[in-house]
Design a protein around this motif. Structure first.
Motif, PDB file in Angstrom:
ATOM      1  N   LYS A 278     -48.863 -16.226  14.358  1.00 29.59           N
ATOM      2  CA  LYS A 278     -47.785 -15.691  13.529  1.00 29.59           C
ATOM      3  C   LYS A 278     -47.187 -16.767  12.619  1.00 29.59           C
ATOM      4  CE  LYS A 278     -46.259 -12.353  17.061  1.00 29.59           C
ATOM      5  NZ  LYS A 278     -45.101 -11.954  17.916  1.00 29.59           N
TER       6      LYS A 278
ATOM      7  N   LYS B 216     -37.627 -20.215  11.963  1.00 33.34           N
ATOM      8  CA  LYS B 216     -37.992 -18.957  12.632  1.00 33.34           C
ATOM      9  C   LYS B 216     -38.437 -19.233  14.056  1.00 33.34           C
ATOM     10  CE  LYS B 216     -38.923 -14.569  13.067  1.00 33.34           C
ATOM     11  NZ  LYS B 216     -38.548 -14.565  14.497  1.00 33.34           N
TER      12      LYS B 216
ATOM     13  N   VAL C 264     -41.956 -10.546   8.812  1.00 29.08           N
ATOM     14  CA  VAL C 264     -42.236 -11.462   7.701  1.00 29.08           C
ATOM     15  C   VAL C 264     -41.517 -10.979   6.438  1.00 29.08           C
ATOM     16  CG1 VAL C 264     -44.046 -12.372   6.201  1.00 29.08           C
ATOM     17  CG2 VAL C 264     -44.445 -12.182   8.670  1.00 29.08           C
TER      18      VAL C 264
ATOM     19  N   GLN D 263     -48.095 -16.694   8.999  1.00 22.21           N
ATOM     20  CA  GLN D 263     -47.518 -15.590   8.222  1.00 22.21           C
ATOM     21  C   GLN D 263     -46.101 -15.916   7.752  1.00 22.21           C
ATOM     22  OE1 GLN D 263     -47.768 -12.261  10.909  1.00 22.21           O
ATOM     23  NE2 GLN D 263     -49.982 -12.444  11.164  1.00 22.21           N
ATOM     24  N   TYR D 264     -45.334 -16.576   8.600  1.00 20.74           N
ATOM     25  CA  TYR D 264     -43.942 -16.893   8.260  1.00 20.74           C
ATOM     26  C   TYR D 264     -43.801 -18.165   7.430  1.00 20.74           C
ATOM     27  CZ  TYR D 264     -42.245 -13.406  11.642  1.00 20.74           C
ATOM     28  OH  TYR D 264     -41.969 -12.242  12.313  1.00 20.74           O
TER      29      TYR D 264
ATOM     30  N   VAL E 299     -37.780 -11.805   6.676  1.00 19.27           N
ATOM     31  CA  VAL E 299     -37.543 -13.238   6.498  1.00 19.27           C
ATOM     32  C   VAL E 299     -37.703 -13.618   5.029  1.00 19.27           C
ATOM     33  CG1 VAL E 299     -38.353 -15.559   7.093  1.00 19.27           C
ATOM     34  CG2 VAL E 299     -38.189 -13.801   8.870  1.00 19.27           C
ATOM     35  N   ASN E 300     -38.672 -13.045   4.378  1.00 20.28           N
ATOM     36  CA  ASN E 300     -38.879 -13.279   2.946  1.00 20.28           C
ATOM     37  C   ASN E 300     -37.640 -12.860   2.159  1.00 20.28           C
ATOM     38  OD1 ASN E 300     -39.938 -13.679   0.388  1.00 20.28           O
ATOM     39  ND2 ASN E 300     -41.218 -11.837   0.426  1.00 20.28           N
TER      40      ASN E 300
END
Length: 215
Positions: free
Chosen positions: A118, A107, A91, A121-122, A94-95
């Protein structure tokens, strides 16, 4: 019922791109990760210039655990509409990528027990999800399906998060009717439109025809 969006992925030659552009697909995918379908940004740029996408088609670049500099290098040579992060990017990673690029991010979530958790979270950092099979030693394009009885959890979570959710992994003309019954937002096909390692326009048409039956 609205038809799902369709993505043809793993195009790895000028001929593949030519066929995909002629199809009615919404998304055309290319792979910049280690794979039998890996391409270079310069080649993709050349192929797209020779066979421009239709106005409503978008080019998706697939990366696996790539650094920001690797992604930036590709973007400096070819204009992508979407970046698909297909590895086990955290995460936090990706952020960071979302802050460095202006291109929308998708994603991948590799299916395993309760993997849809998950997605929450993403979600703040991505614009869509691709749910794919988990095959040891490979990241995608395996031709293997996962247990579709779990699809409602992924699809409902995507709707709750207002993120389109594409389903990938072993999809072909012979099983797409079963998948359509779950009403996914999108369908991602790679090996299912190939014959002898090359994209087949006939197999592309078969997929499109199966979907249109559900208009």
């Amino acid at each position: 019922m609205l038809n799902p969006k369709l993505k043809f992925c793993g195009n790895h030659s000028q001929q593949d791109i030519s066929l995909a552009v002629q199809s009615r697909v919404s998304y055309i995918g290319v792979v910049f990760a280690e794979s039998k379908r890996k391409v270079t940004a310069r080649d993709v740029d050349k192929w797209i210039k020779a066979h421009p996408l239709q106005p409503k088609q978008k080019l998706v670049g697939l990366f696996v655990n790539a650094s920001i500099s690797e992604i930036a290098s590709v973007l400096s040579h070819v204009s992508l509409d979407i970046i698909q992060l297909h590895g086990n990017e955290t995460v936090e990673q990706v952020n960071m990528i979302s802050k460095q690029v202006t291109v929308p991010l998708w994603k991948v979530i590799h299916h395993e027990p309760q993997a849809w958790l998950k997605m929450e979270q993403y979600a703040p950092f991505v614009d869509g999800f691709v749910i794919d099979s988990k095959v040891k030693g490979q990241w995608g394009g395996t031709g293997s399906t996962f247990d579709w009885s779990h699809l409602p959890s992924y699809i409902e979570t995507g709707k709750k998060l207002a993120r389109p959710t594409f389903i990938a992994g072993g999809i072909q003309a012979s099983n797409i009717a079963e998948l359509l019954a779950y009403q996914p937002d999108g369908i991602d096909v790679s090996s299912g439109i190939e014959e002898n390692g090359k994209k087949s326009f006939e197999r592309m048409k078969q997929i499109e025809e199966r979907i249109e039956l559900y208009e």
